[in-house]
Motif scaffolding. Structure first.
Motif, PDB file in Angstrom:
ATOM      1  N   MET A 210       0.822  -1.208   0.000  1.00  0.00           N
ATOM      2  CA  MET A 210       0.000   0.000   0.000  1.00  0.00           C
ATOM      3  C   MET A 210       0.858   1.261   0.000  1.00  0.00           C
ATOM      4  SD  MET A 210      -3.247  -0.964   2.458  1.00  0.00           S
ATOM      5  CE  MET A 210      -2.332  -0.778   3.990  1.00  0.00           C
ATOM      6  N   THR A 211       1.910   1.245  -0.749  1.00  0.00           N
ATOM      7  CA  THR A 211       2.844   2.369  -0.735  1.00  0.00           C
ATOM      8  C   THR A 211       2.264   3.625  -1.386  1.00  0.00           C
ATOM      9  OG1 THR A 211       3.847   1.598  -2.799  1.00  0.00           O
ATOM     10  CG2 THR A 211       4.849   0.862  -0.733  1.00  0.00           C
ATOM     11  N   LYS A 212       1.193   3.471  -2.179  1.00  0.00           N
ATOM     12  CA  LYS A 212       0.570   4.624  -2.827  1.00  0.00           C
ATOM     13  C   LYS A 212      -0.713   5.064  -2.124  1.00  0.00           C
ATOM     14  CE  LYS A 212       2.362   3.442  -7.412  1.00  0.00           C
ATOM     15  NZ  LYS A 212       2.002   3.158  -8.833  1.00  0.00           N
ATOM     16  N   LEU A 213      -0.956   4.504  -0.947  1.00  0.00           N
ATOM     17  CA  LEU A 213      -2.177   4.830  -0.208  1.00  0.00           C
ATOM     18  C   LEU A 213      -2.205   6.321   0.151  1.00  0.00           C
ATOM     19  CD1 LEU A 213      -4.501   2.937   0.818  1.00  0.00           C
ATOM     20  CD2 LEU A 213      -3.467   3.149   3.090  1.00  0.00           C
ATOM     21  N   GLU A 214      -3.401   6.924   0.043  1.00  0.00           N
ATOM     22  CA  GLU A 214      -3.572   8.333   0.394  1.00  0.00           C
ATOM     23  C   GLU A 214      -4.443   8.519   1.634  1.00  0.00           C
ATOM     24  OE1 GLU A 214      -5.080  10.245  -3.078  1.00  0.00           O
ATOM     25  OE2 GLU A 214      -3.185  10.117  -4.164  1.00  0.00           O
ATOM     26  N   VAL A 233       2.391   4.125   7.677  1.00  0.00           N
ATOM     27  CA  VAL A 233       2.819   5.471   7.275  1.00  0.00           C
ATOM     28  C   VAL A 233       4.285   5.509   6.854  1.00  0.00           C
ATOM     29  CG1 VAL A 233       1.073   6.555   8.757  1.00  0.00           C
ATOM     30  CG2 VAL A 233       3.390   6.208   9.638  1.00  0.00           C
ATOM     31  N   SER A 234       5.112   4.643   7.431  1.00  0.00           N
ATOM     32  CA  SER A 234       6.548   4.697   7.125  1.00  0.00           C
ATOM     33  C   SER A 234       6.873   4.110   5.765  1.00  0.00           C
ATOM     34  CB  SER A 234       7.351   3.973   8.212  1.00  0.00           C
ATOM     35  OG  SER A 234       7.017   2.595   8.252  1.00  0.00           O
ATOM     36  N   THR A 235       6.046   3.190   5.267  1.00  0.00           N
ATOM     37  CA  THR A 235       6.295   2.614   3.943  1.00  0.00           C
ATOM     38  C   THR A 235       5.602   3.396   2.842  1.00  0.00           C
ATOM     39  OG1 THR A 235       4.427   1.091   4.246  1.00  0.00           O
ATOM     40  CG2 THR A 235       6.610   0.280   4.836  1.00  0.00           C
ATOM     41  N   ASN A 236       4.791   4.379   3.213  1.00  0.00           N
ATOM     42  CA  ASN A 236       4.068   5.175   2.227  1.00  0.00           C
ATOM     43  C   ASN A 236       5.024   6.110   1.489  1.00  0.00           C
ATOM     44  OD1 ASN A 236       2.244   7.757   1.549  1.00  0.00           O
ATOM     45  ND2 ASN A 236       0.956   5.927   1.638  1.00  0.00           N
ATOM     46  N   ARG A 237       4.884   6.192   0.185  1.00  0.00           N
ATOM     47  CA  ARG A 237       5.840   6.943  -0.631  1.00  0.00           C
ATOM     48  C   ARG A 237       5.607   8.448  -0.592  1.00  0.00           C
ATOM     49  NH1 ARG A 237       6.016   3.324  -6.203  1.00  0.00           N
ATOM     50  NH2 ARG A 237       6.919   1.422  -5.299  1.00  0.00           N
ATOM     51  N   ASN A 238       4.362   8.873  -0.705  1.00  0.00           N
ATOM     52  CA  ASN A 238       4.072  10.290  -0.896  1.00  0.00           C
ATOM     53  C   ASN A 238       3.463  10.975   0.324  1.00  0.00           C
ATOM     54  OD1 ASN A 238       4.877  10.152  -3.661  1.00  0.00           O
ATOM     55  ND2 ASN A 238       2.908   9.189  -4.134  1.00  0.00           N
ATOM     56  N   GLY A 239       3.108  10.212   1.347  1.00  0.00           N
ATOM     57  CA  GLY A 239       2.464  10.791   2.521  1.00  0.00           C
ATOM     58  C   GLY A 239       0.955  10.737   2.412  1.00  0.00           C
ATOM     59  N   LEU A 240       0.292  10.451   3.525  1.00  0.00           N
ATOM     60  CA  LEU A 240      -1.162  10.355   3.542  1.00  0.00           C
ATOM     61  C   LEU A 240      -1.805  11.740   3.485  1.00  0.00           C
ATOM     62  CD1 LEU A 240      -1.646   7.653   6.339  1.00  0.00           C
ATOM     63  CD2 LEU A 240      -1.737   7.293   3.871  1.00  0.00           C
ATOM     64  N   SER A 268       3.151  15.419   5.690  1.00  0.00           N
ATOM     65  CA  SER A 268       3.408  16.671   4.973  1.00  0.00           C
ATOM     66  C   SER A 268       2.284  17.042   4.014  1.00  0.00           C
ATOM     67  CB  SER A 268       4.717  16.569   4.189  1.00  0.00           C
ATOM     68  OG  SER A 268       4.651  15.511   3.238  1.00  0.00           O
ATOM     69  N   ARG A 269       1.403  16.066   3.707  1.00  0.00           N
ATOM     70  CA  ARG A 269       0.253  16.325   2.829  1.00  0.00           C
ATOM     71  C   ARG A 269      -1.070  16.134   3.554  1.00  0.00           C
ATOM     72  NH1 ARG A 269       0.006  12.324  -1.249  1.00  0.00           N
ATOM     73  NH2 ARG A 269      -1.309  13.712  -2.476  1.00  0.00           N
ATOM     74  N   PRO A 298      -0.766  20.389   6.504  1.00  0.00           N
ATOM     75  CA  PRO A 298      -1.657  21.434   5.976  1.00  0.00           C
ATOM     76  C   PRO A 298      -3.118  21.093   6.283  1.00  0.00           C
ATOM     77  CG  PRO A 298      -0.994  19.984   4.194  1.00  0.00           C
ATOM     78  CD  PRO A 298      -0.277  19.491   5.433  1.00  0.00           C
ATOM     79  N   LEU A 299      -3.446  21.018   7.568  1.00  0.00           N
ATOM     80  CA  LEU A 299      -4.704  20.441   8.030  1.00  0.00           C
ATOM     81  C   LEU A 299      -5.915  21.299   7.657  1.00  0.00           C
ATOM     82  CD1 LEU A 299      -5.254  17.834   9.667  1.00  0.00           C
ATOM     83  CD2 LEU A 299      -5.523  19.279  11.682  1.00  0.00           C
ATOM     84  N   GLU A 300      -6.983  20.619   7.194  1.00  0.00           N
ATOM     85  CA  GLU A 300      -8.242  21.283   6.865  1.00  0.00           C
ATOM     86  C   GLU A 300      -9.427  20.717   7.637  1.00  0.00           C
ATOM     87  OE1 GLU A 300      -8.827  21.053   2.673  1.00  0.00           O
ATOM     88  OE2 GLU A 300      -7.015  22.194   2.176  1.00  0.00           O
ATOM     89  N   ARG A 301      -9.321  19.466   8.071  1.00  0.00           N
ATOM     90  CA  ARG A 301     -10.432  18.814   8.784  1.00  0.00           C
ATOM     91  C   ARG A 301      -9.870  18.162  10.045  1.00  0.00           C
ATOM     92  NH1 ARG A 301     -14.615  17.096   5.020  1.00  0.00           N
ATOM     93  NH2 ARG A 301     -14.707  15.060   6.032  1.00  0.00           N
ATOM     94  N   PHE A 302     -10.326  18.643  11.216  1.00  0.00           N
ATOM     95  CA  PHE A 302      -9.843  18.143  12.494  1.00  0.00           C
ATOM     96  C   PHE A 302     -11.019  17.580  13.275  1.00  0.00           C
ATOM     97  CE2 PHE A 302      -9.018  18.951  17.063  1.00  0.00           C
ATOM     98  CZ  PHE A 302      -7.920  18.118  17.232  1.00  0.00           C
ATOM     99  N   GLN A 303     -10.930  16.292  13.635  1.00  0.00           N
ATOM    100  CA  GLN A 303     -11.991  15.626  14.386  1.00  0.00           C
ATOM    101  C   GLN A 303     -11.376  14.859  15.549  1.00  0.00           C
ATOM    102  OE1 GLN A 303     -15.382  14.639  11.136  1.00  0.00           O
ATOM    103  NE2 GLN A 303     -13.738  13.164  11.183  1.00  0.00           N
TER     104      GLN A 303
END
Length: 463
Positions: A210-214, A233-240, A268-269, A298-303
């Motif tokens: 799941m390295t491309k998971l968003e 999260v550590s194996t994710n390539r681009n960040g969630l 970071s995303r 760059p948070l937009e939704r906080f729950q």
């Protein structure tokens, strides 16, 4: 003067996009051929059967989809959250045949949810596999022998998977399924009640595929700790871009998780996060860790919500202030469930979150006036939901909540179009009226909620 029927046809889809009620869309279909051409697409675009619909709607729906391919081709999103069970064998087989033929006719189906326990069968899964555009699948994972979990691994091009209450057999096939679909998968949701089947070991076995998971959302899995989620999260390539960690192990080490995320720049995303707070968690440490965890996002939704309702506010104003200071210029949703925040903190949220559109809170009913006054500081609000304690609203009549909602909306900016109190939600409309002095004024009124989408704050997981 240009007559209404002289409007350019290309404007009709724009106009119809503001119509959400199926009966209203049905009426538009009957105006003339031009209206029908565009309204029928909107009417059938999202088809749904919810728990409050009777079984006959399911039968009529699939009878239509199976016999009218020209209508079924408009279906993009299909939600079946209620389904007849316990039918005699002959009736069941007839309905199953209707479902299969109806699904096969939905050649443009992109998203399907089939969530009632015991209603999903292997034949339905095979029919869904023949939908060439299918990208999103949400299913009840409790197969109970009704469907063969091995079939799931044959869905190889999905971008979004949601599993509800997965059984041991579904969990067993999940690693092989994720390995097949990993190149296209962008969102994974696992929702349990208190499952011991979903563990750190399972998440670690999924991570490399799941390295491309968003987006990653997991709930009700008390055997999952920072170790398993950290591997995701550590194996994710681009960040969630979105994460939800709800009802996980009480030993979840937020400090260690923060270190993992910082080391891999995992957030970071990140624009959306949902967290739960357990009453036994060391409060000061948790607040510091979460603040640091989100410092670069760059948070937009906080729950955030407590796992059990807390009568007194356990989280201090300094925490809310820190979140607003870091993210107030971007936050579009601020949601706090099952724990109260102070009026000072609420006012700070409303006044400094300049683009805030959605606000969900728990409050005391005797503070209603003060709470409503805080809302006046939020000039871009679209949706408000106020929950009260069970003691205050446990046996309340709908009129009780409606009166509270009307009282609140009198203080809200004119941008608010939806308001809820406890378990009720209404659309807000505004009517121009004239007083005794022949002066015009605008009065907000509440109307029945007609959108096919269930308000997020009423989802079972939040309640």
């Amino acid at each position: 003067m240009v007559a209404f029927l002289d409007l350019p046809l290309e404007l009709l889809p724009v106009i119809f996009n503001s119509v959400v009620s199926p009966p209203h869309l049905g009426s538009l279909c009957l105006v003339n051929n031009s209206f029908n051409q565009f309204a029928i697409q909107k009417l059938y675009q999202h088809i749904y059967c919810y728990a409050w619909h009777n079984n006959s709607k399911v039968v009529l729906l699939f009878r239509t989809l199976s016999s009218c391919p020209h209508l079924a081709r408009h279906v993009s999103r299909l939600e079946i959250r209620v389904f007849p069970k316990g039918l005699p064998s002959l009736e069941h087989n007839k309905l199953l045949d209707l479902c299969i033929r109806g699904i096969r006719n939905c050649i443009n189906l992109r998203s399907c949810a089939w969530t009632r326990d015991g209603s999903l069968e292997s034949a339905i899964l095979h029919a869904l596999q023949q939908c060439p555009q299918l990208k999103e699948l949400e299913i009840n994972g409790h197969d109970s022998g009704y469907y063969n979990p091995i079939i799931l691994a044959q869905f190889s091009k999905l971008s979004k998977i949601s599993l509800i209450m997965p059984s041991a057999q579904v969990i067993e096939v999940l690693p092989s399924w994720i390995s097949v679909v990993g190149s296209t998968l962008r969102s994974l949701t696992i929702i349990c009640k208190a499952s011991i089947l979903v563990t750190d070991n399972l998440l670690e076995s999924l991570a490399l595929s799941m390295t491309k998971l968003e987006q990653f959302y997991i709930s009700g899995c008390p055997r999952v700790t920072d170790r398993g989620v950290g591997e995701i999260v550590s194996t994710n390539r681009n960040g969630l871009t979105g994460i939800g960690l709800e009802g996980l192990s009480q030993t979840f080490d937020m400090s260690n998780f923060n270190s993992i995320c910082k080391g891999h720049r995992a957030f970071s995303r990140l624009t959306s996060i949902t967290l739960t707070f357990h009453i036994n968690t060391p409060l000061q440490t948790w607040m510091c860790d979460v603040t640091e965890l989100l410092s670069t996002a760059p948070l937009e939704r906080f729950q955030v919500y407590a796992e059990t309702t807390i009568s007194q506010a356990p989280v201090t104003d300094e925490f809310w202030k820190a979140i607003v200071t870091m993210h107030g210029s971007r936050l579009k949703r601020f949601s706090v469930h099952r724990m109260k925040i102070s009026l000072d903190a609420l006012y700070d949220i409303c006044s400094r979150c300049s683009v805030l559109e959605e606000l969900f809170i728990l409050a005391d009913r005797h503070d209603l006036d003060a709470v409503a006054r805080c809302f006046t500081a939020a000039q871009n609000l679209r949706s408000i939901h106020v929950n009260f304690s069970f003691e205050e609203c446990g046996s309340a009549e709908p009129e009780f909540m409606m009166n509270d909602a009307l009282h609140i909306i009198q203080h809200c900016p004119a941008t608010v179009t939806q308001i809820g109190c406890h378990t009720k939600v209404w659309h807000v409309k505004r009517e121009v009226r004239m007083n005794d002095k022949a002066e015009l004024y605008v009065e907000p009124i509440l109307t029945r909620y007609e959108s096919p989408d269930i308000p997020e704050q009423l989802l079972v997981i939040r309640m």
